[in-house]
Design an enzyme around this catalytic site. Structure first.
Site, PDB file in Angstrom:
ATOM      1  N   GLY A  32       0.846  -1.194   0.000  1.00 27.29           N
ATOM      2  CA  GLY A  32       0.000   0.000   0.000  1.00 27.29           C
ATOM      3  C   GLY A  32       0.877   1.238   0.000  1.00 27.29           C
ATOM      4  O   GLY A  32       2.092   1.150   0.217  1.00 27.29           O
ATOM      5  N   SER A  34       2.628   4.824   1.047  1.00 27.33           N
ATOM      6  CA  SER A  34       3.242   5.286   2.289  1.00 27.33           C
ATOM      7  C   SER A  34       2.151   5.949   3.139  1.00 27.33           C
ATOM      8  O   SER A  34       1.342   6.714   2.618  1.00 27.33           O
ATOM      9  CB  SER A  34       4.335   6.306   1.945  1.00 27.33           C
ATOM     10  OG  SER A  34       4.871   6.839   3.124  1.00 27.33           O
ATOM     11  N   SER A 106       6.156  -1.853  -1.795  1.00 30.30           N
ATOM     12  CA  SER A 106       6.185  -2.815  -2.910  1.00 30.30           C
ATOM     13  C   SER A 106       5.166  -2.460  -3.995  1.00 30.30           C
ATOM     14  O   SER A 106       4.163  -3.140  -4.159  1.00 30.30           O
ATOM     15  CB  SER A 106       5.998  -4.250  -2.405  1.00 30.30           C
ATOM     16  OG  SER A 106       4.952  -4.378  -1.480  1.00 30.30           O
TER      17      SER A 106
HETATM   18  P1  ADP Z   1       2.808   2.767   6.323  1.00 27.76           P
HETATM   19  O1  ADP Z   1       3.505   1.687   7.078  1.00 27.76           O
HETATM   20  O2  ADP Z   1       1.825   2.223   5.308  1.00 27.76           O
HETATM   21  O3  ADP Z   1       3.737   3.783   5.712  1.00 27.76           O
HETATM   22  P2  ADP Z   1       2.023   3.741   8.929  1.00 27.76           P
HETATM   23  O4  ADP Z   1       1.427   2.546   9.576  1.00 27.76           O
HETATM   24  O5  ADP Z   1       3.446   4.106   9.259  1.00 27.76           O
HETATM   25  O6  ADP Z   1       1.867   3.576   7.331  1.00 27.76           O
HETATM   26  O7  ADP Z   1       1.139   5.035   9.183  1.00 27.76           O
HETATM   27  C1  ADP Z   1      -0.274   5.038   9.121  1.00 27.76           C
HETATM   28  C2  ADP Z   1      -0.827   6.158   9.998  1.00 27.76           C
HETATM   29  O8  ADP Z   1      -2.257   6.226   9.860  1.00 27.76           O
HETATM   30  C3  ADP Z   1      -0.543   5.929  11.472  1.00 27.76           C
HETATM   31  O9  ADP Z   1      -0.201   7.158  12.054  1.00 27.76           O
HETATM   32  C4  ADP Z   1      -1.890   5.387  11.999  1.00 27.76           C
HETATM   33  O10 ADP Z   1      -2.075   5.654  13.352  1.00 27.76           O
HETATM   34  C5  ADP Z   1      -2.889   6.148  11.135  1.00 27.76           C
HETATM   35  N1  ADP Z   1      -4.208   5.492  10.974  1.00 27.76           N
HETATM   36  C6  ADP Z   1      -5.406   6.053  11.183  1.00 27.76           C
HETATM   37  N2  ADP Z   1      -6.417   5.201  10.925  1.00 27.76           N
HETATM   38  C7  ADP Z   1      -5.850   4.042  10.543  1.00 27.76           C
HETATM   39  C8  ADP Z   1      -6.375   2.776  10.153  1.00 27.76           C
HETATM   40  N3  ADP Z   1      -7.675   2.484  10.109  1.00 27.76           N
HETATM   41  N4  ADP Z   1      -5.491   1.822   9.789  1.00 27.76           N
HETATM   42  C9  ADP Z   1      -4.170   2.077   9.824  1.00 27.76           C
HETATM   43  N5  ADP Z   1      -3.608   3.254  10.183  1.00 27.76           N
HETATM   44  C10 ADP Z   1      -4.434   4.235  10.550  1.00 27.76           C
END
Ligand code: ADP
Length: 198
Positions: A32, A34, A106
């Site tokens: 997915g 960033s 990815s």
């Molecule tokens: P990635 O690893 O895809 O780059 P992260 O997990 O680091 O994304 O960041 C996602 C952000 O979105 C976090 O700050 C998280 O708390 C927030 N967020 C809010 N709602 C959701 C949700 N339903 N699922 C996942 N993350 C969420």
């Protein structure tokens, strides 16, 4: 490869490990944009699995780049090698009987397909963390979109580099109207329904 290097059969079989651990291991490959929630949801899934007494390990992109893949950069060639090594490590973990969770953007179908092909049927579970770009940009947990919009980061996925959404993910998680826990539970339910958790 040197012809004198042969693959050793283990004295402990794969099936025996599964029986001991009471699970049918697989790679949960989170993909997915960033900020879509890959790391956050993967961590929540790992916590749920742990509390059910299941064995897993999360391979985090940045951590891998600090160690195993510290010699790799972001050229096309290095990105392919990065994914190949992660796939091979994930395969070893699965052979050892563990669930593996990976949280890498990815962006390309071809790369994800390559990892799927390394594993046996049913051992690669593609998890599409589907969050609209606008929402990822609003969350911007690491401030990266801001930098990308300001031209300080080039080839940023979703801005000036392509993200190929999975066409037929094994699990499709739309995060926009869900809590982190709801997303994680959806994934664990899939594992239960498909017989990964014994
Ligand atoms: P990635 O690893 O895809 O780059 P992260 O997990 O680091 O994304 O960041 C996602 C952000 O979105 C976090 O700050 C998280 O708390 C927030 N967020 C809010 N709602 C959701 C949700 N339903 N699922 C996942 N993350 C969420």
């Amino acid at each position: 490869m040197n012809d004198n290097v042969v693959w050793h059969e283990h004295a402990v079989g794969h099936q025996e490990r599964l029986t001991l651990k009471q699970q049918r291991p697989a790679v949960l490959w989170f993909t997915g944009l960033s900020g879509s929630g890959k790391s956050t949801i993967a961590n929540a899934v790992e916590r749920l699995l742990f509390e059910e007494g299941k064995h897993s390990y999360l391979l985090d992109g940045d951590n891998i780049r600090h160690g195993l893949n510290k010699d790799l950069g972001f050229s096309d060639e290095d990105r392919v090698e990065n994914i190949r090594r992660i796939g091979e490590v994930a395969k070893l973990f699965v052979d050892a009987g563990n669930f593996v969770l990976t949280a890498f953007i990815s962006p390309f179908n071809e790369d994800r397909k390559q990892v799927r092909e390394l594993l046996e049927e049913g051992q690669f579970i593609e998890v599409f963390i589907d969050t609209p770009l606008e929402l990822c940009e609003e969350r911007d947990p690491k401030g990266l979109y801001k930098k990308a919009r300001a031209g300080q980061i080039k080839n940023f996925t979703g801005i000036d580099s392509l993200y190929e959404a999975p066409m037929a993910p094994d699990i499709h998680v739309k995060t926009a109207n869900k809590t982190v826990m709801q997303c994680a539970e959806l994934i664990v339910s899939h594992l239960n329904e498909k017989g990964y958790i014994l």
